[in-house]
Write an enzyme that holds these catalytic residues in place. Structure first.
Site, PDB file in Angstrom:
ATOM      1  N   SER A  29     -27.443 -22.479 -29.408  1.00  0.00           N
ATOM      2  CA  SER A  29     -28.667 -23.257 -29.215  1.00  0.00           C
ATOM      3  C   SER A  29     -28.975 -24.177 -30.393  1.00  0.00           C
ATOM      4  O   SER A  29     -29.626 -25.210 -30.227  1.00  0.00           O
ATOM      5  CB  SER A  29     -29.853 -22.317 -28.978  1.00  0.00           C
ATOM      6  OG  SER A  29     -30.028 -21.435 -30.081  1.00  0.00           O
ATOM      7  N   ASP A 176     -41.132 -20.775 -33.056  1.00  0.00           N
ATOM      8  CA  ASP A 176     -40.437 -19.484 -33.091  1.00  0.00           C
ATOM      9  C   ASP A 176     -39.866 -19.180 -34.470  1.00  0.00           C
ATOM     10  O   ASP A 176     -39.414 -18.066 -34.740  1.00  0.00           O
ATOM     11  CB  ASP A 176     -39.346 -19.420 -32.030  1.00  0.00           C
ATOM     12  CG  ASP A 176     -38.235 -20.452 -32.216  1.00  0.00           C
ATOM     13  OD1 ASP A 176     -38.228 -21.142 -33.249  1.00  0.00           O
ATOM     14  OD2 ASP A 176     -37.371 -20.556 -31.328  1.00  0.00           O
ATOM     15  N   HIS A 179     -35.548 -21.963 -34.346  1.00  0.00           N
ATOM     16  CA  HIS A 179     -34.883 -23.191 -33.912  1.00  0.00           C
ATOM     17  C   HIS A 179     -35.477 -24.419 -34.602  1.00  0.00           C
ATOM     18  O   HIS A 179     -36.699 -24.589 -34.616  1.00  0.00           O
ATOM     19  CB  HIS A 179     -34.982 -23.340 -32.394  1.00  0.00           C
ATOM     20  CG  HIS A 179     -34.229 -22.282 -31.657  1.00  0.00           C
ATOM     21  ND1 HIS A 179     -34.830 -21.128 -31.191  1.00  0.00           N
ATOM     22  CD2 HIS A 179     -32.921 -22.206 -31.320  1.00  0.00           C
ATOM     23  CE1 HIS A 179     -33.911 -20.383 -30.596  1.00  0.00           C
ATOM     24  NE2 HIS A 179     -32.754 -21.007 -30.658  1.00  0.00           N
TER      25      HIS A 179
END
Length: 204
Positions: A29, A176, A179
């Site tokens: 990701s 979060d 990321h």
């Protein structure tokens, strides 16, 4: 005569569209750009920087998939190798660490990925990762050393920490805390660009 002209025309068209090199970013990701647009993810920014600053006509393939681990990346790599990338930039392992997976197996997976890419003649570059100390000092240290061990075994050009100057910096991360946001991807892109510039083209 017509056949000769046709052949020359085809060569011209394909030559005009040919890229100097193709770079595959194989990752998770962090590479895919979760939470930002594809154009804001660091591989796309790196492509622009190479073309603008180095005047190199490169093609960047973003092979990042959210949730990817070292175990599922090999099959994806084999698919991307159909495009015959000249360089494979491996940025995997973060999810292995965050999930507390067996690092001996993770290392074997990385080695298989590296060997598969090298067998095609591609230049392989490796980016390392770090995990928070709350996973235990022993596991965190083993995770860090896994990348160094692989790098030494295959004598790879190595970027020790993909998230250098980004990890733990609130300004550069999404809510979060894991990321990178668009600003964070710009920082990653700058570091990756400097790394590629030196290790692929030998420019300082």
């Amino acid at each position: 005569m017509k056949k000769i002209i046709l052949v020359l025309f085809i060569i011209f068209i394909y030559g005009a569209n040919a890229k100097e090199s193709t770079i595959l970013f194989l990752g998770d990701s962090l590479t895919e750009g979760l939470g930002v647009s594809k154009k804001e993810a660091y591989p796309s920014i790196v492509e622009d920087m190479i073309q603008i600053k180095l005047k190199k006509d490169v093609e960047i393939i973003n092979g990042g998939v959210s949730g990817s681990t070292t175990s599922d990346a090999l099959s994806r790599l084999k698919w991307y190798l159909r495009k015959k990338p000249d360089v494979v930039f491996i940025a995997l392992g973060a999810n292995d660490g965050l999930r507390g997976l067996n690092l001996s197996q993770s290392q074997k997976n990385l080695e298989k990925i590296i060997e598969t890419a090298q067998n095609t003649g591609a230049k392989v570059l490796l980016a390392g990762m770090l995990i928070p100390p709350n996973y235990g000092e022993e596991y965190s240290e083993k995770f860090k050393n896994m990348f160094k061990s692989v790098q030494e075994k295959y004598k790879l050009k190595f970027m020790p920490f993909l998230l250098l100057d980004v990890a733990g910096v609130q300004e550069f991360n999404q809510s979060d805390g894991i990321h990178p946001n668009a600003k964070g991807h710009k920082v990653i892109a700058k570091n990756v660009f400097e790394f590629l510039k030196k290790e692929i083209w030998g420019e300082l």
